[in-house]
Write a protein that holds these residues in place. Structure first.
Motif, mmCIF file in Angstrom:
data_model
loop_
_atom_site.group_PDB
_atom_site.id
_atom_site.type_symbol
_atom_site.label_atom_id
_atom_site.label_comp_id
_atom_site.label_asym_id
_atom_site.label_seq_id
_atom_site.Cartn_x
_atom_site.Cartn_y
_atom_site.Cartn_z
ATOM 1 N N ASP A 94 0.600 -1.107 -0.238
ATOM 2 C CA ASP A 94 -0.043 -0.100 0.053
ATOM 3 C C ASP A 94 0.888 1.170 0.247
ATOM 4 O O ASP A 94 0.533 2.171 -0.702
ATOM 5 C CB ASP A 94 -0.825 0.113 1.039
ATOM 6 N N ALA A 95 1.977 1.162 0.564
ATOM 7 C CA ALA A 95 2.775 2.424 1.040
ATOM 8 C C ALA A 95 3.469 2.750 -0.443
ATOM 9 O O ALA A 95 3.820 4.012 -0.949
ATOM 10 C CB ALA A 95 3.953 2.227 2.020
ATOM 11 N N ILE A 96 3.570 1.648 -1.271
ATOM 12 C CA ILE A 96 4.413 2.019 -2.518
ATOM 13 C C ILE A 96 3.468 2.725 -3.326
ATOM 14 O O ILE A 96 3.735 3.520 -4.155
ATOM 15 C CB ILE A 96 4.861 0.624 -3.068
ATOM 16 N N ASN A 97 2.083 2.260 -3.422
ATOM 17 C CA ASN A 97 1.162 2.707 -4.249
ATOM 18 C C ASN A 97 0.265 3.979 -3.688
ATOM 19 O O ASN A 97 -0.323 4.619 -4.408
ATOM 20 C CB ASN A 97 0.100 1.650 -4.691
ATOM 21 N N ASP A 98 0.360 4.400 -2.266
ATOM 22 C CA ASP A 98 -0.252 5.617 -1.845
ATOM 23 C C ASP A 98 0.487 6.083 -1.018
ATOM 24 O O ASP A 98 0.890 5.639 -0.007
ATOM 25 C CB ASP A 98 -1.766 4.962 -1.064
ATOM 26 N N VAL A 99 1.215 7.398 -1.176
ATOM 27 C CA VAL A 99 2.217 8.022 -0.539
ATOM 28 C C VAL A 99 1.495 8.365 0.867
ATOM 29 O O VAL A 99 2.348 8.697 1.845
ATOM 30 C CB VAL A 99 2.797 9.151 -1.319
ATOM 31 N N SER A 100 0.274 8.456 0.803
ATOM 32 C CA SER A 100 -0.355 8.976 2.070
ATOM 33 C C SER A 100 -0.047 7.873 3.183
ATOM 34 O O SER A 100 -0.377 8.107 4.505
ATOM 35 C CB SER A 100 -1.990 9.636 2.191
ATOM 36 N N GLU A 125 0.426 12.845 10.969
ATOM 37 C CA GLU A 125 0.000 13.119 9.692
ATOM 38 C C GLU A 125 0.932 12.775 8.666
ATOM 39 O O GLU A 125 2.064 12.775 8.753
ATOM 40 C CB GLU A 125 -0.185 14.906 9.626
ATOM 41 N N THR A 126 0.271 12.692 7.329
ATOM 42 C CA THR A 126 1.286 12.592 6.187
ATOM 43 C C THR A 126 0.698 13.149 5.089
ATOM 44 O O THR A 126 -0.440 13.910 5.264
ATOM 45 C CB THR A 126 1.084 10.892 5.717
ATOM 46 N N LYS A 127 1.282 13.308 3.918
ATOM 47 C CA LYS A 127 0.564 14.094 2.957
ATOM 48 C C LYS A 127 0.466 12.929 1.668
ATOM 49 O O LYS A 127 0.898 12.238 1.179
ATOM 50 C CB LYS A 127 1.627 14.956 2.152
ATOM 51 N N ASP A 128 -0.694 13.281 0.843
ATOM 52 C CA ASP A 128 -0.941 12.549 -0.496
ATOM 53 C C ASP A 128 0.075 12.942 -1.549
ATOM 54 O O ASP A 128 0.622 13.759 -1.392
ATOM 55 C CB ASP A 128 -2.588 12.505 -0.773
ATOM 56 N N LYS A 129 -0.421 12.426 -2.738
ATOM 57 C CA LYS A 129 0.402 12.714 -3.870
ATOM 58 C C LYS A 129 0.310 14.241 -4.245
ATOM 59 O O LYS A 129 0.977 14.777 -4.995
ATOM 60 C CB LYS A 129 0.106 11.941 -4.688
ATOM 61 N N ALA A 135 -4.759 13.129 8.310
ATOM 62 C CA ALA A 135 -4.509 12.930 9.936
ATOM 63 C C ALA A 135 -4.837 11.377 10.460
ATOM 64 O O ALA A 135 -5.846 10.893 9.709
ATOM 65 C CB ALA A 135 -5.297 13.733 10.645
ATOM 66 N N PHE A 136 -4.100 10.902 11.095
ATOM 67 C CA PHE A 136 -4.203 9.536 12.025
ATOM 68 C C PHE A 136 -4.173 9.625 13.154
ATOM 69 O O PHE A 136 -3.496 10.376 13.863
ATOM 70 C CB PHE A 136 -3.042 8.450 11.475
ATOM 71 N N ASN A 137 -5.368 9.022 13.561
ATOM 72 C CA ASN A 137 -5.507 8.799 15.240
ATOM 73 C C ASN A 137 -5.470 7.720 15.824
ATOM 74 O O ASN A 137 -6.843 6.949 15.740
ATOM 75 C CB ASN A 137 -6.759 9.811 15.465
ATOM 76 N N LEU A 138 -4.570 6.762 16.152
ATOM 77 C CA LEU A 138 -4.503 5.425 16.096
ATOM 78 C C LEU A 138 -4.088 4.951 17.438
ATOM 79 O O LEU A 138 -3.474 5.500 18.331
ATOM 80 C CB LEU A 138 -3.342 5.083 15.226
#
Length: 330
Positions: A94-100, A125-129, A135-138
Motif C-alpha cells: 500500500d505504501a508503494i502505491n499510496d504515498v499517504s 499526519e502524512t501527505k498524499d500525492k 491525519a491519523f488518530n491511532l
C-alpha cells in the motif's frame, strides 16, 4: 525489528538479538508502578498506566526516518483509528502505491503498540500525492486484529488479484500453496473465573476491572485471536493443506507470565524459558469447540515443524531465484 534496514541495507536486528532488546528496554518501557489505594485507582481510571515516553524515544532513535515502503520485506501492520472507528492497516504494498500510507515506520510502530489503558494513543499526519494532509488518530491494532494472520493472507490475496508481478501467475487451486507460520505471544490459562450469572450483575466498573483482570478487553482480544485461528485452520483443512499452517501459542500462562506489563528481570527470564519450552512441546491445532490448543497427532514438536518450514522456505526461495534467472535469460 527484522525488516527495518540499517545503514548498510541489512536488517536492523537478527532474530537472536530480540530477546536482549526486550530484557534491556522492557523495565524502562513498563516501569514498576507503586501507586496503590484510592490514588492508584484514580490514576487507572483517569489516564493510561504508562506515558510511553521511553518507548517512543527508543523507537524513534532506532528507526529514524525509515518509512514503511523501505522495509526489507513485505509487512502488514494493523492499527485502529479511534476517530474514524475503523481499522487502518499499513503494508509495504500500500505504501508503494499510496504515498499517504507511506508513514514513518516509527509512527506506525508507536501506534500499533498503543494498547488501551496501558499506553496513550498516537496522532500524526502524512501527505498524499497532491500535498493534502491526512491525519491519523491511532491505537493498538489488536483492537481489530489481535491475531493478524488473516490480514497477511488477505494482503497477499489482494496482490495476486491485482496481478502483482511479485507473485507467479496463480490459479484458484494454487491457494493450497500458502504457507502460514503464526507465532503467538502467549495468553492466560483459561481458569473459568467467571460465569454468566456473575457477569449479569456487572456494571461498567465490573467489566473494566475484576479479580485483577479486565473482562471486557480480555473477552474481545481473546475472541478475536481464537476466531482467526479457527478460520485459518478450517480454511487450510478445506484446501487439503493443513500442514502448511502452523500456529505456535502457549495458552497455559499463569500469574505474572500472563501479564502484559510485568517487566521484572525474573519475569522476563521466565518468559524466555516459556519460549524455549515451547520448542519441545508437540505442535498443536485449535479445538474449534473449546478454542484450546490440542496436540496434533500427525506432527512432531514445534521445533520439528519449524525446521520443516525452514526447509520449505529454502526450496521456495531457490525456485524463485531459478525462475527469475530463466526469465532474464529469455
Amino acid at each position: 525489528m527484522l525488516t527495518a534496514p540499517n545503514k548498510d541495507g541489512r536488517p536492523l536486528f537478527a532474530a537472536k538479538d530480540i530477546n536482549d532488546f526486550y530484557l534491556q528496554h522492557c523495565p524502562k518501557i513498563f516501569p514498576p508502578n507503586s501507586s496503590g489505594g484510592p490514588l492508584g485507582l484514580f490514576k487507572k481510571l483517569s489516564g493510561p498506566k504508562y506515558d510511553g515516553k521511553y518507548l517512543h524515544s527508543i523507537v524513534r532513535e532506532l528507526l529514524g526516518e525509515t518509512r514503511v515502503s523501505q522495509a526489507l520485506q513485505n509487512i502488514v501492520i494493523p492499527t485502529f483509528d479511534i476517530k474514524l472507528l475503523q481499522p487502518t492497516v499499513f503494508s509495504k504494498y500500500d505504501a508503494i502505491n499510496d504515498v499517504s500510507k507511506d508513514a514513518l515506520l516509527s509512527d506506525v510502530c508507536i501506534s500499533t503498540s498503543a494498547a488501551p489503558t496501558y499506553l496513550p494513543g498516537h496522532q500524526f499526519e502524512t501527505k498524499d500525492k497532491d500535498g493534502k494532509h491526512r491525519a491519523f488518530n491511532l491505537i493498538d491494532g489488536g483492537v481489530a486484529a489481535n491475531n493478524p494472520t488473516l490480514l497477511a493472507m488477505t494482503d497477499v490475496s489482494k496482490q495476486i488479484l491485482l496481478g502483482n508481478q511479485d507473485f507467479f501467475p496463480i490459479k484458484p487451486a494454487d491457494y493450497g500453496k500458502f504457507m502460514v507460520l503464526s507465532l503467538g505471544t502467549g495468553s492466560a490459562k483459561v481458569e473459568e473465573k467467571f460465569d454468566a450469572v456473575q457477569s449479569s450483575k456487572w456494571g461498567l466498573l465490573g467489566w473494566l476491572s475484576n479479580k485483577d483482570t479486565t473482562p471486557i478487553i480480555d473477552s474481545f482480544s481473546q475472541a478475536s485471536a481464537d476466531l482467526v485461528d479457527i478460520h485459518a485452520s478450517v480454511l487450510f483443512q478445506a484446501l487439503h493443506s493443513e500442514r502448511q499452517y502452523l500456529r505456535i501459542q502457549d495458552d497455559e500462562l499463569t500469574g505474572e507470565t500472563s501479564s502484559v506489563d510485568v517487566s521484572t528481570v525474573e519475569n522476563l527470564n521466565r518468559l524466555v524459558g516459556v519460549g524455549k519450552g515451547l520448542l519441545k512441546k508437540p505442535a498443536c491445532k485449535v479445538n474449534i469447540e473449546t478454542g484450546k490448543n490440542e496436540p496434533d497427532a500427525h506432527r512432531g514438536t514445534n521445533e520439528d515443524e519449524l525446521v520443516r518450514f525452514a526447509k520449505m522456505l529454502v526450496r521456495e526461495r531457490r525456485a524463485r531465484i531459478q525462475k527469475k534467472g530463466n526469465d532474464n535469460t529469455l
